[in-house]
Design a protein around this motif. Structure first.
Motif, PDB file in Angstrom:
ATOM      1  N   ARG A 120       0.782   6.239 -20.050  1.00 24.19           N
ATOM      2  CA  ARG A 120       1.204   5.145 -20.932  1.00 24.19           C
ATOM      3  C   ARG A 120       2.146   4.172 -20.231  1.00 24.19           C
ATOM      4  NH1 ARG A 120       2.749   9.246 -25.685  1.00 24.19           N
ATOM      5  NH2 ARG A 120       3.320  10.400 -23.782  1.00 24.19           N
ATOM      6  N   VAL A 121       2.864   4.666 -19.235  1.00 23.96           N
ATOM      7  CA  VAL A 121       3.698   3.773 -18.432  1.00 23.96           C
ATOM      8  C   VAL A 121       2.803   2.778 -17.705  1.00 23.96           C
ATOM      9  CG1 VAL A 121       5.245   3.645 -16.439  1.00 23.96           C
ATOM     10  CG2 VAL A 121       5.540   5.460 -18.140  1.00 23.96           C
ATOM     11  N   ARG A 122       1.727   3.282 -17.121  1.00 24.24           N
ATOM     12  CA  ARG A 122       0.805   2.419 -16.371  1.00 24.24           C
ATOM     13  C   ARG A 122       0.094   1.442 -17.297  1.00 24.24           C
ATOM     14  NH1 ARG A 122      -2.080   6.535 -12.073  1.00 24.24           N
ATOM     15  NH2 ARG A 122      -2.805   4.546 -11.224  1.00 24.24           N
ATOM     16  N   GLU A 123      -0.230   1.883 -18.480  1.00 23.38           N
ATOM     17  CA  GLU A 123      -0.981   1.038 -19.419  1.00 23.38           C
ATOM     18  C   GLU A 123      -0.134  -0.091 -19.998  1.00 23.38           C
ATOM     19  OE1 GLU A 123      -2.265   3.890 -22.280  1.00 23.38           O
ATOM     20  OE2 GLU A 123      -4.083   4.434 -21.167  1.00 23.38           O
ATOM     21  N   HIS A 124       1.159   0.162 -20.224  1.00 26.71           N
ATOM     22  CA  HIS A 124       1.958  -0.790 -21.002  1.00 26.71           C
ATOM     23  C   HIS A 124       3.105  -1.464 -20.238  1.00 26.71           C
ATOM     24  CE1 HIS A 124      -0.129   0.418 -24.647  1.00 26.71           C
ATOM     25  NE2 HIS A 124       0.088   1.680 -24.334  1.00 26.71           N
ATOM     26  N   LEU A 125       3.515  -0.904 -19.090  1.00 22.02           N
ATOM     27  CA  LEU A 125       4.669  -1.458 -18.393  1.00 22.02           C
ATOM     28  C   LEU A 125       4.363  -2.008 -17.000  1.00 22.02           C
ATOM     29  CD1 LEU A 125       7.389   1.234 -19.246  1.00 22.02           C
ATOM     30  CD2 LEU A 125       7.080  -0.999 -20.312  1.00 22.02           C
ATOM     31  N   ILE A 126       3.393  -1.432 -16.333  1.00 25.47           N
ATOM     32  CA  ILE A 126       3.106  -1.779 -14.940  1.00 25.47           C
ATOM     33  C   ILE A 126       2.210  -3.018 -14.873  1.00 25.47           C
ATOM     34  CG2 ILE A 126       2.099  -0.990 -12.775  1.00 25.47           C
ATOM     35  CD1 ILE A 126       4.714   0.433 -13.636  1.00 25.47           C
ATOM     36  N   THR A 127       2.564  -3.960 -14.015  1.00 20.92           N
ATOM     37  CA  THR A 127       1.739  -5.163 -13.847  1.00 20.92           C
ATOM     38  C   THR A 127       0.898  -5.122 -12.573  1.00 20.92           C
ATOM     39  OG1 THR A 127       3.494  -6.355 -12.654  1.00 20.92           O
ATOM     40  CG2 THR A 127       3.471  -6.528 -15.065  1.00 20.92           C
ATOM     41  N   ARG A 128       1.285  -4.265 -11.619  1.00 21.72           N
ATOM     42  CA  ARG A 128       0.538  -4.181 -10.361  1.00 21.72           C
ATOM     43  C   ARG A 128       0.716  -2.785  -9.772  1.00 21.72           C
ATOM     44  NH1 ARG A 128      -0.888  -8.155  -6.237  1.00 21.72           N
ATOM     45  NH2 ARG A 128       0.172  -9.761  -7.495  1.00 21.72           N
ATOM     46  N   GLU A 129      -0.402  -2.186  -9.317  1.00 21.92           N
ATOM     47  CA  GLU A 129      -0.357  -0.867  -8.695  1.00 21.92           C
ATOM     48  C   GLU A 129      -0.746  -0.999  -7.229  1.00 21.92           C
ATOM     49  OE1 GLU A 129      -2.741   1.813 -10.985  1.00 21.92           O
ATOM     50  OE2 GLU A 129      -1.376   1.756 -12.693  1.00 21.92           O
ATOM     51  N   ILE A 130       0.072  -0.407  -6.361  1.00 19.35           N
ATOM     52  CA  ILE A 130      -0.114  -0.590  -4.921  1.00 19.35           C
ATOM     53  C   ILE A 130      -0.169   0.744  -4.208  1.00 19.35           C
ATOM     54  CG2 ILE A 130       0.949  -1.480  -2.806  1.00 19.35           C
ATOM     55  CD1 ILE A 130       2.122  -3.750  -4.392  1.00 19.35           C
ATOM     56  N   SER A 131      -1.086   0.844  -3.259  1.00 19.11           N
ATOM     57  CA  SER A 131      -1.185   1.977  -2.340  1.00 19.11           C
ATOM     58  C   SER A 131      -1.035   1.448  -0.922  1.00 19.11           C
ATOM     59  CB  SER A 131      -2.552   2.659  -2.489  1.00 19.11           C
ATOM     60  OG  SER A 131      -2.800   3.549  -1.415  1.00 19.11           O
ATOM     61  N   ILE A 132      -0.466   2.251  -0.028  1.00 15.16           N
ATOM     62  CA  ILE A 132      -0.394   1.817   1.375  1.00 15.16           C
ATOM     63  C   ILE A 132      -1.458   2.507   2.223  1.00 15.16           C
ATOM     64  CG2 ILE A 132       2.052   1.239   1.238  1.00 15.16           C
ATOM     65  CD1 ILE A 132       2.591   3.825   2.869  1.00 15.16           C
ATOM     66  N   GLY A 133      -2.384   3.230   1.592  1.00 14.25           N
ATOM     67  CA  GLY A 133      -3.464   3.853   2.351  1.00 14.25           C
ATOM     68  C   GLY A 133      -4.081   5.014   1.606  1.00 14.25           C
ATOM     69  N   ASP A 134      -5.205   5.462   2.107  1.00 10.84           N
ATOM     70  CA  ASP A 134      -5.941   6.538   1.447  1.00 10.84           C
ATOM     71  C   ASP A 134      -5.420   7.904   1.876  1.00 10.84           C
ATOM     72  OD1 ASP A 134      -7.474   4.616   0.205  1.00 10.84           O
ATOM     73  OD2 ASP A 134      -9.057   4.680   1.716  1.00 10.84           O
ATOM     74  N   PHE A 135      -4.192   8.181   1.485  1.00 10.45           N
ATOM     75  CA  PHE A 135      -3.571   9.471   1.742  1.00 10.45           C
ATOM     76  C   PHE A 135      -2.467   9.664   0.711  1.00 10.45           C
ATOM     77  CE2 PHE A 135      -1.851   6.168   4.472  1.00 10.45           C
ATOM     78  CZ  PHE A 135      -0.499   6.188   4.161  1.00 10.45           C
ATOM     79  N   VAL A 136      -1.959  10.881   0.609  1.00 12.43           N
ATOM     80  CA  VAL A 136      -0.947  11.196  -0.401  1.00 12.43           C
ATOM     81  C   VAL A 136       0.362  11.567   0.279  1.00 12.43           C
ATOM     82  CG1 VAL A 136      -0.333  12.716  -2.320  1.00 12.43           C
ATOM     83  CG2 VAL A 136      -2.708  11.980  -2.026  1.00 12.43           C
ATOM     84  N   LEU A 137       1.444  10.925  -0.170  1.00  8.70           N
ATOM     85  CA  LEU A 137       2.789  11.244   0.288  1.00  8.70           C
ATOM     86  C   LEU A 137       3.481  12.128  -0.749  1.00  8.70           C
ATOM     87  CD1 LEU A 137       3.833   7.651   1.429  1.00  8.70           C
ATOM     88  CD2 LEU A 137       3.214   9.555   2.924  1.00  8.70           C
ATOM     89  N   SER A 138       4.619  12.681  -0.378  1.00 13.17           N
ATOM     90  CA  SER A 138       5.371  13.506  -1.323  1.00 13.17           C
ATOM     91  C   SER A 138       5.935  12.682  -2.476  1.00 13.17           C
ATOM     92  CB  SER A 138       6.510  14.234  -0.597  1.00 13.17           C
ATOM     93  OG  SER A 138       5.997  15.081   0.409  1.00 13.17           O
ATOM     94  N   GLY A 139       6.097  11.403  -2.251  1.00 16.08           N
ATOM     95  CA  GLY A 139       6.585  10.505  -3.292  1.00 16.08           C
ATOM     96  C   GLY A 139       6.378   9.071  -2.860  1.00 16.08           C
ATOM     97  N   GLY A 140       6.664   8.145  -3.760  1.00 15.40           N
ATOM     98  CA  GLY A 140       6.412   6.736  -3.466  1.00 15.40           C
ATOM     99  C   GLY A 140       7.524   6.031  -2.717  1.00 15.40           C
ATOM    100  N   GLU A 141       8.593   6.752  -2.358  1.00 18.58           N
ATOM    101  CA  GLU A 141       9.750   6.108  -1.740  1.00 18.58           C
ATOM    102  C   GLU A 141       9.420   5.473  -0.389  1.00 18.58           C
ATOM    103  OE1 GLU A 141      11.154   8.536  -4.938  1.00 18.58           O
ATOM    104  OE2 GLU A 141       9.871   9.065  -3.237  1.00 18.58           O
ATOM    105  N   LEU A 142       8.776   6.223   0.496  1.00 21.58           N
ATOM    106  CA  LEU A 142       8.454   5.674   1.819  1.00 21.58           C
ATOM    107  C   LEU A 142       7.484   4.507   1.699  1.00 21.58           C
ATOM    108  CD1 LEU A 142       8.126   8.961   3.926  1.00 21.58           C
ATOM    109  CD2 LEU A 142      10.107   7.455   3.668  1.00 21.58           C
ATOM    110  N   ALA A 143       6.546   4.610   0.773  1.00 19.00           N
ATOM    111  CA  ALA A 143       5.610   3.505   0.541  1.00 19.00           C
ATOM    112  C   ALA A 143       6.346   2.275   0.023  1.00 19.00           C
ATOM    113  CB  ALA A 143       4.524   3.934  -0.444  1.00 19.00           C
ATOM    114  N   ALA A 144       7.323   2.477  -0.861  1.00 18.01           N
ATOM    115  CA  ALA A 144       8.112   1.360  -1.393  1.00 18.01           C
ATOM    116  C   ALA A 144       8.905   0.692  -0.285  1.00 18.01           C
ATOM    117  CB  ALA A 144       9.050   1.864  -2.490  1.00 18.01           C
TER     118      ALA A 144
END
Length: 241
Positions: A120-144
């Protein structure tokens, strides 16, 4: 520009923003990055920010209430152009996106964690979703941190030479050409003569052809999106000769 980053691990981001270009941008008053500990908005005595997912399954999910309360608190202070969520299934970040975001004034970046955030956060609050690549990190901090660095370095006045950012890889759909510095001859390894000629037009032409050559060899997918078929054939012919 102001960028507010919401995270459960603010300490992880303190280092990247305390040095180099990002620190210089803040010292000049050109950009401001603020970290917000989501746990301050946590629920109950334990300040919980995550819970089990409905329907079961492994992993925890970031709860909706702390995120909503944090974003609402920020929005009471200023207007935001974008509320960005860092997630592996977002749109892949590239130079074009960095250019567009660098024209904004205020941004919020929400760092994902655990198994992600309540949908619901993504549906109602987020205006843009960003990935830095096709892999998974432990969290979004390094990507941010990556996204923030790419954006802020484009702001006028941040780099000592403002033309530097304009000649980076991907700005014109091509990889950057090779670069050299002194000495011109190191143990028989020589700098291309054209770069020593002082002939600006020839140097510019050489750099463009080298950019195209390098892009064709390393990232041919970029060539296809940068030039028409006829232009691509002409470039190929020049390089082959």
């Amino acid at each position: 520009m102001r960028i507010d980053i919401i995270t459960v691990l603010p300490g992880l981001l303190e280092g990247p923003f305390s040095h180099s270009i990002l620190k210089r941008a803040e010292d000049k008053g050109l950009a401001e990055v603020r970290l917000h500990d989501l746990r301050k908005y946590g629920i109950g005595k334990q300040k919980n920010v995550d819970d089990y997912a409905f329907g079961g399954g492994a992993g925890m999910v970031m709860m909706i209430e702390p995120i909503i309360n944090c974003i609402a608190d920020l929005k009471r202070q200023r207007q935001y152009d974008e509320v960005i969520y860092m997630t592996p299934d977002g749109n892949c970040f590239n130079q074009s996106m960095a250019n567009k975001l660098s024209l904004k004034k205020n941004l919020i970046i929400l760092c994902g964690h655990y198994k992600g955030v309540d949908e619901r956060v993504r549906e109602h609050l987020i205006t843009r979703e960003i990935s830095i690549g096709d892999f998974v990190l432990s969290g979004g901090e390094l990507a941010a941190a990556v996204v923030t660095d790419a954006i802020i370095r484009l702001l006028p006045g941040v780099l000592n030479d403002e033309t530097s950012a304009l000649t980076d890889s991907f700005q014109d759909g091509l990889l950057a050409p090779p670069v050299y510095t002194r000495p011109a001859d190191f143990d028989g390894w020589k700098v291309p003569e054209v770069l020593l000629s002082g002939h600006a037009a020839n140097i510019e032409s050489w750099r463009f052809e080298q950019s195209v050559r390098r892009t064709r060899e390393r990232r041919p997918d970029l060539i296809a999106g940068s030039f028409s078929a006829e232009e691509g054939d002409n470039i190929k012919e020049r390089n082959d000769n």
